[in-house]
Design a protein around this motif. Structure first.
Motif, PDB file in Angstrom:
ATOM      1  N   THR A   2       6.325  -6.640   8.581  1.00  8.60           N
ATOM      2  CA  THR A   2       6.544  -7.431   9.662  1.00  8.60           C
ATOM      3  C   THR A   2       5.556  -8.516   9.935  1.00  8.60           C
ATOM      4  OG1 THR A   2       7.104  -6.637  11.757  1.00  8.60           O
ATOM      5  CG2 THR A   2       5.426  -5.380  10.406  1.00  8.60           C
ATOM      6  N   ASP A   3       5.419  -9.088  10.932  1.00  9.90           N
ATOM      7  CA  ASP A   3       4.582 -10.148  10.852  1.00  9.90           C
ATOM      8  C   ASP A   3       4.243  -8.722  12.075  1.00  9.90           C
ATOM      9  OD1 ASP A   3       5.506 -11.960  10.024  1.00  9.90           O
ATOM     10  OD2 ASP A   3       6.231 -12.758  10.943  1.00  9.90           O
ATOM     11  N   THR A   4       4.690  -8.254  13.015  1.00  3.39           N
ATOM     12  CA  THR A   4       3.712  -7.614  13.822  1.00  3.39           C
ATOM     13  C   THR A   4       3.195  -6.585  13.766  1.00  3.39           C
ATOM     14  OG1 THR A   4       6.433  -6.768  15.224  1.00  3.39           O
ATOM     15  CG2 THR A   4       4.437  -5.322  16.237  1.00  3.39           C
ATOM     16  N   VAL A   5       1.525  -6.744  14.433  1.00  4.45           N
ATOM     17  CA  VAL A   5       0.265  -6.355  14.162  1.00  4.45           C
ATOM     18  C   VAL A   5       0.408  -4.914  15.521  1.00  4.45           C
ATOM     19  CG1 VAL A   5      -0.134  -7.875  13.425  1.00  4.45           C
ATOM     20  CG2 VAL A   5      -0.480  -7.957  15.516  1.00  4.45           C
ATOM     21  N   LEU A   6       0.810  -5.214  16.619  1.00  2.00           N
ATOM     22  CA  LEU A   6       0.005  -4.217  17.351  1.00  2.00           C
ATOM     23  C   LEU A   6       1.806  -4.522  18.647  1.00  2.00           C
ATOM     24  CD1 LEU A   6      -1.336  -2.329  18.894  1.00  2.00           C
ATOM     25  CD2 LEU A   6      -2.054  -4.409  20.411  1.00  2.00           C
ATOM     26  N   HIS A   7       2.277  -2.582  18.535  1.00  4.23           N
ATOM     27  CA  HIS A   7       3.168  -2.128  19.250  1.00  4.23           C
ATOM     28  C   HIS A   7       3.246  -1.512  20.186  1.00  4.23           C
ATOM     29  CE1 HIS A   7       7.202  -2.376  20.238  1.00  4.23           C
ATOM     30  NE2 HIS A   7       7.989  -1.054  20.446  1.00  4.23           N
ATOM     31  N   THR A  27       4.673  -6.293  22.231  1.00  2.00           N
ATOM     32  CA  THR A  27       4.659  -6.513  21.090  1.00  2.00           C
ATOM     33  C   THR A  27       3.467  -7.628  20.964  1.00  2.00           C
ATOM     34  OG1 THR A  27       6.383  -5.887  20.533  1.00  2.00           O
ATOM     35  CG2 THR A  27       5.632  -7.298  19.288  1.00  2.00           C
ATOM     36  N   VAL A  28       2.829  -7.566  19.930  1.00  4.51           N
ATOM     37  CA  VAL A  28       2.272  -8.110  19.859  1.00  4.51           C
ATOM     38  C   VAL A  28       2.200  -9.343  18.287  1.00  4.51           C
ATOM     39  CG1 VAL A  28      -0.321  -9.496  19.370  1.00  4.51           C
ATOM     40  CG2 VAL A  28       0.382  -7.794  21.240  1.00  4.51           C
ATOM     41  N   LEU A  48      -6.721  -1.741  26.331  1.00  5.85           N
ATOM     42  CA  LEU A  48      -7.356  -1.725  25.032  1.00  5.85           C
ATOM     43  C   LEU A  48      -7.955  -0.709  24.601  1.00  5.85           C
ATOM     44  CD1 LEU A  48      -8.845  -4.853  26.418  1.00  5.85           C
ATOM     45  CD2 LEU A  48      -7.221  -5.405  25.227  1.00  5.85           C
ATOM     46  N   ARG A  49      -7.956   0.072  25.024  1.00  4.01           N
ATOM     47  CA  ARG A  49      -8.772   1.441  24.274  1.00  4.01           C
ATOM     48  C   ARG A  49      -7.424   2.757  23.549  1.00  4.01           C
ATOM     49  NH1 ARG A  49     -13.743   3.836  25.850  1.00  4.01           N
ATOM     50  NH2 ARG A  49     -12.131   6.096  25.687  1.00  4.01           N
ATOM     51  N   ALA A  50      -6.296   2.692  24.366  1.00  4.97           N
ATOM     52  CA  ALA A  50      -5.148   2.896  23.362  1.00  4.97           C
ATOM     53  C   ALA A  50      -4.724   1.929  22.264  1.00  4.97           C
ATOM     54  CB  ALA A  50      -3.688   2.928  24.489  1.00  4.97           C
ATOM     55  N   ALA A  51      -5.188   0.550  22.456  1.00  2.00           N
ATOM     56  CA  ALA A  51      -4.848  -0.962  21.308  1.00  2.00           C
ATOM     57  C   ALA A  51      -5.750  -0.011  19.967  1.00  2.00           C
ATOM     58  CB  ALA A  51      -5.110  -1.909  21.492  1.00  2.00           C
ATOM     59  N   ALA A  52      -6.537   0.101  20.045  1.00  2.00           N
ATOM     60  CA  ALA A  52      -7.385   0.289  19.283  1.00  2.00           C
ATOM     61  C   ALA A  52      -8.087   2.188  18.972  1.00  2.00           C
ATOM     62  CB  ALA A  52      -8.710   0.460  20.035  1.00  2.00           C
ATOM     63  N   GLY A  53      -6.751   2.925  19.399  1.00  2.00           N
ATOM     64  CA  GLY A  53      -6.624   4.214  18.753  1.00  2.00           C
ATOM     65  C   GLY A  53      -7.858   4.728  19.910  1.00  2.00           C
ATOM     66  N   PHE A  54      -8.252   5.136  21.046  1.00  2.00           N
ATOM     67  CA  PHE A  54      -9.804   5.568  20.856  1.00  2.00           C
ATOM     68  C   PHE A  54      -8.909   6.358  21.809  1.00  2.00           C
ATOM     69  CE2 PHE A  54     -12.697   1.393  20.312  1.00  2.00           C
ATOM     70  CZ  PHE A  54     -12.422   2.103  18.987  1.00  2.00           C
ATOM     71  N   SER A  58      -0.550   9.382  26.797  1.00  2.00           N
ATOM     72  CA  SER A  58       0.479  10.508  27.048  1.00  2.00           C
ATOM     73  C   SER A  58       1.780  10.566  26.887  1.00  2.00           C
ATOM     74  CB  SER A  58       0.098  10.792  28.829  1.00  2.00           C
ATOM     75  OG  SER A  58      -1.284  10.976  28.917  1.00  2.00           O
ATOM     76  N   HIS A  59       3.041   9.179  27.304  1.00  2.00           N
ATOM     77  CA  HIS A  59       3.954   9.181  27.281  1.00  2.00           C
ATOM     78  C   HIS A  59       3.848   7.702  25.943  1.00  2.00           C
ATOM     79  CE1 HIS A  59       5.308  11.936  29.737  1.00  2.00           C
ATOM     80  NE2 HIS A  59       4.813  11.694  30.719  1.00  2.00           N
ATOM     81  N   GLY A  60       5.561   7.602  25.082  1.00  2.00           N
ATOM     82  CA  GLY A  60       5.621   6.632  24.065  1.00  2.00           C
ATOM     83  C   GLY A  60       4.819   6.623  22.853  1.00  2.00           C
ATOM     84  N   SER A  61       4.366   5.444  22.405  1.00  2.00           N
ATOM     85  CA  SER A  61       3.289   5.226  21.216  1.00  2.00           C
ATOM     86  C   SER A  61       3.329   4.097  20.844  1.00  2.00           C
ATOM     87  CB  SER A  61       4.892   5.688  19.963  1.00  2.00           C
ATOM     88  OG  SER A  61       5.910   4.359  19.671  1.00  2.00           O
ATOM     89  N   VAL A  62       2.150   3.479  20.037  1.00  2.00           N
ATOM     90  CA  VAL A  62       1.262   2.815  20.511  1.00  2.00           C
ATOM     91  C   VAL A  62       1.458   2.625  18.201  1.00  2.00           C
ATOM     92  CG1 VAL A  62      -0.659   1.380  20.203  1.00  2.00           C
ATOM     93  CG2 VAL A  62      -0.158   2.920  21.809  1.00  2.00           C
ATOM     94  N   ARG A  63       1.949   1.354  17.669  1.00  2.00           N
ATOM     95  CA  ARG A  63       1.698   1.537  16.551  1.00  2.00           C
ATOM     96  C   ARG A  63       1.250   0.346  15.865  1.00  2.00           C
ATOM     97  NH1 ARG A  63       7.961   1.936  16.736  1.00  2.00           N
ATOM     98  NH2 ARG A  63       7.691  -0.102  16.667  1.00  2.00           N
ATOM     99  N   ARG A  64      -0.194   0.472  14.902  1.00  2.00           N
ATOM    100  CA  ARG A  64      -0.789  -0.805  14.685  1.00  2.00           C
ATOM    101  C   ARG A  64      -0.394  -0.903  12.912  1.00  2.00           C
ATOM    102  NH1 ARG A  64      -2.467   2.460  17.260  1.00  2.00           N
ATOM    103  NH2 ARG A  64      -3.520   4.091  17.456  1.00  2.00           N
ATOM    104  N   LYS A  65       0.031  -2.569  12.747  1.00  2.00           N
ATOM    105  CA  LYS A  65       0.116  -3.116  11.058  1.00  2.00           C
ATOM    106  C   LYS A  65       1.248  -2.157  10.978  1.00  2.00           C
ATOM    107  CE  LYS A  65      -4.202  -4.823  10.671  1.00  2.00           C
ATOM    108  NZ  LYS A  65      -5.214  -5.377   9.649  1.00  2.00           N
ATOM    109  N   GLY A  66       1.912  -1.713  11.390  1.00  2.00           N
ATOM    110  CA  GLY A  66       3.716  -0.804  11.557  1.00  2.00           C
ATOM    111  C   GLY A  66       2.932   0.568  11.170  1.00  2.00           C
ATOM    112  N   ALA A  67       1.268   0.906  11.488  1.00  2.00           N
ATOM    113  CA  ALA A  67       1.903   2.692  10.860  1.00  2.00           C
ATOM    114  C   ALA A  67       1.526   3.675  12.652  1.00  2.00           C
ATOM    115  CB  ALA A  67       0.556   2.453  10.436  1.00  2.00           C
ATOM    116  N   ALA A  68       1.988   3.978  12.728  1.00  2.00           N
ATOM    117  CA  ALA A  68       1.614   5.266  14.002  1.00  2.00           C
ATOM    118  C   ALA A  68      -0.004   5.639  14.110  1.00  2.00           C
ATOM    119  CB  ALA A  68       2.592   6.347  14.088  1.00  2.00           C
TER     120      ALA A  68
END
Length: 68
Positions: A2-7, A27-28, A48-54, A58-68
């Motif tokens: 996929t072309d998605t790197v951050l969702h 979606t980026v 940005l801290r959520a995007a980096a995984g820091f 509390s709700h929802g999810s962040v996926r980076r490069k297709g991984a949770a």
């Protein structure tokens, strides 16, 4: 592949009983340039801290490069 790197899938963040970030849907894709702007205290750094995984949402999810 996929072309998605951050969702962000309905990501909301609460810290200390306060809602720091209202639900965000974003979606980026590879090659995109994204800018986060807003007034002081609106949640830019928390996003940005959520995007980096820091910070975990509390709700929802962040996926980076297709991984949770």
């Amino acid at each position: 592949m996929t072309d998605t790197v951050l969702h962000f899938d309905h990501v909301a963040i609460e810290l200390g009983g306060r809602q720091i970030l209202s639900p965000v849907e974003l979606t980026v894709k590879r090659g995109e340039f994204v800018c986060v702007i807003g007034p002081s205290g609106c949640g830019k750094t928390t996003l940005l801290r959520a995007a980096a995984g820091f910070v975990a949402p509390s709700h929802g999810s962040v996926r980076r490069k297709g991984a949770a």
